[in-house]
Design a protein around this motif. Structure first.
Motif, PDB file in Angstrom:
ATOM      1  N   VAL A 185      10.712  -2.247   9.265  1.00  0.00           N
ATOM      2  CA  VAL A 185      10.882  -3.528   8.580  1.00  0.00           C
ATOM      3  C   VAL A 185       9.511  -4.189   8.517  1.00  0.00           C
ATOM      4  N   ARG A 186       9.069  -4.495   7.310  1.00  0.00           N
ATOM      5  CA  ARG A 186       7.752  -5.117   7.104  1.00  0.00           C
ATOM      6  C   ARG A 186       7.946  -6.546   6.605  1.00  0.00           C
ATOM      7  N   PHE A 187       7.351  -7.481   7.335  1.00  0.00           N
ATOM      8  CA  PHE A 187       7.381  -8.885   6.954  1.00  0.00           C
ATOM      9  C   PHE A 187       5.967  -9.292   6.578  1.00  0.00           C
ATOM     10  N   ASP A 188       5.738  -9.539   5.298  1.00  0.00           N
ATOM     11  CA  ASP A 188       4.383  -9.832   4.835  1.00  0.00           C
ATOM     12  C   ASP A 188       4.452 -10.789   3.649  1.00  0.00           C
ATOM     13  N   ARG A 189       4.046 -12.023   3.869  1.00  0.00           N
ATOM     14  CA  ARG A 189       4.047 -13.030   2.807  1.00  0.00           C
ATOM     15  C   ARG A 189       2.762 -12.996   1.980  1.00  0.00           C
ATOM     16  N   GLY A 190       1.834 -12.138   2.387  1.00  0.00           N
ATOM     17  CA  GLY A 190       0.621 -11.967   1.611  1.00  0.00           C
ATOM     18  C   GLY A 190      -0.361 -13.114   1.684  1.00  0.00           C
ATOM     19  N   ASP A 191      -0.238 -13.973   2.699  1.00  0.00           N
ATOM     20  CA  ASP A 191      -1.110 -15.146   2.787  1.00  0.00           C
ATOM     21  C   ASP A 191      -1.949 -15.184   4.057  1.00  0.00           C
ATOM     22  N   GLY A 192      -1.854 -14.134   4.875  1.00  0.00           N
ATOM     23  CA  GLY A 192      -2.634 -14.088   6.103  1.00  0.00           C
ATOM     24  C   GLY A 192      -2.047 -14.853   7.269  1.00  0.00           C
TER      25      GLY A 192
END
Length: 273
Positions: free
Chosen positions: A25-32
């Motif tokens: 499961v990857r949680f990545d909002r792309g904002d650092g």
């Protein structure tokens, strides 16, 4: 392998590793930052629950972005900010989203492993300690800033941390809110099980997941259930009010001052009211 995209920042890959028994499961909002908005928490809760009848998966690896596991609750999220205007009943309902998420991950039948790069802060620590194992990059850190913002650490995180690192270290981690806990300190305390080279936390978590995936799934699941029931038998009794305590704390002048100081990048002046 099957890859599904649940939202623009949450994806699930199944059928990985030995006999296809690992899911990622990857949680990545792309904002650092990977902050936990209420919607993000609902998504993380839903994905945990999606494994309830999954007999093909023995291990779930939860990872964030290359820069952050998660920065914790999103103070800028419009839905989260709306809590300031809620009546007590509405606020109590809104505050259930966090503990619901951590409980969903703790109660999964599969073994869960967190891969932490960059940092895990506040609610990110709460999510991490709800997992079975944690692997942390050597240059990553943890921090529990809630008290420094005039709040309390909730989501049943205190008893979970207590089981892992004992009373003194739990007080140190939670009360000394500005203290960064390095990967080495977290390992020495027992807060994480393994420290990996920078950028390699996910690889190390997958190596651990493969070892678990080779074990008999039913025996593993039953053993996890037994250990969790014994370890967490009194957690509800000990922390059933932490959500209400959080709500009460957020109504204090100290909370207003703590958040204002955080945004203005200055030291807060707490007055105990």
């Amino acid at each position: 392998m099957a890859l599904s995209q649940l939202s623009q920042f949450l994806s699930v890959e199944k059928g990985v590793g030995p006999e296809g028994r690992i899911a990622v499961v990857r949680f990545d909002r792309g904002d650092g930052l990977n902050a936990l908005s209420p919607e993000a928490m609902r998504q993380l809760t839903a994905v945990a629950r999606s494994f309830e009848d999954d007999a093909e998966t023995s291990v779930v690896v939860l990872t964030g972005s290359a820069k952050a596991f998660t920065a914790g609750f999103d103070l800028k999220d419009a839905e989260g900010r709306a809590r300031k205007e809620m009546d007590v009943g509405s606020l109590r309902r809104a505050l259930k989203v966090g503990p619901r998420m951590t409980r969903a991950w703790q109660e999964m039948e599969q073994i869960t492993i967190g891969a932490i790069e960059g940092f895990a802060i506040g609610g990110g620590v709460a999510l991490a300690v709800a997992l079975d194992f944690r692997v942390m990059a050597a240059n990553a850190h943890l921090r529990v800033p809630e008290i420094g913002l005039g709040m309390n650490m909730s989501w049943q995180s205190v008893p979970r941390m207590l089981h892992l690192i004992g009373p003194a270290r739990t007080k140190q981690a939670v009360i000394l809110a500005d203290q960064r806990i390095s990967a080495q300190e977290a390992y020495e305390w027992g807060l994480v099980e393994e420290v990996a080279e920078p950028g390699k936390a996910f690889d190390a978590a997958m190596a651990l997941a493969e070892k678990v995936a080779r074990q008999p799934p039913i025996s593993v699941a039953m053993t996890k259930l037994t250990v969790n029931r014994l370890a967490h038998a009194l957690d509800d009794l000990a922390s059933h009010m932490d959500g209400d305590q959080y709500a009460l704390a957020t109504m204090s002048e100290d909370h207003t001052e703590g958040v204002a100081a955080f945004r203005e990048r200055r030291k807060p002046k707490f007055r105990g009211r």
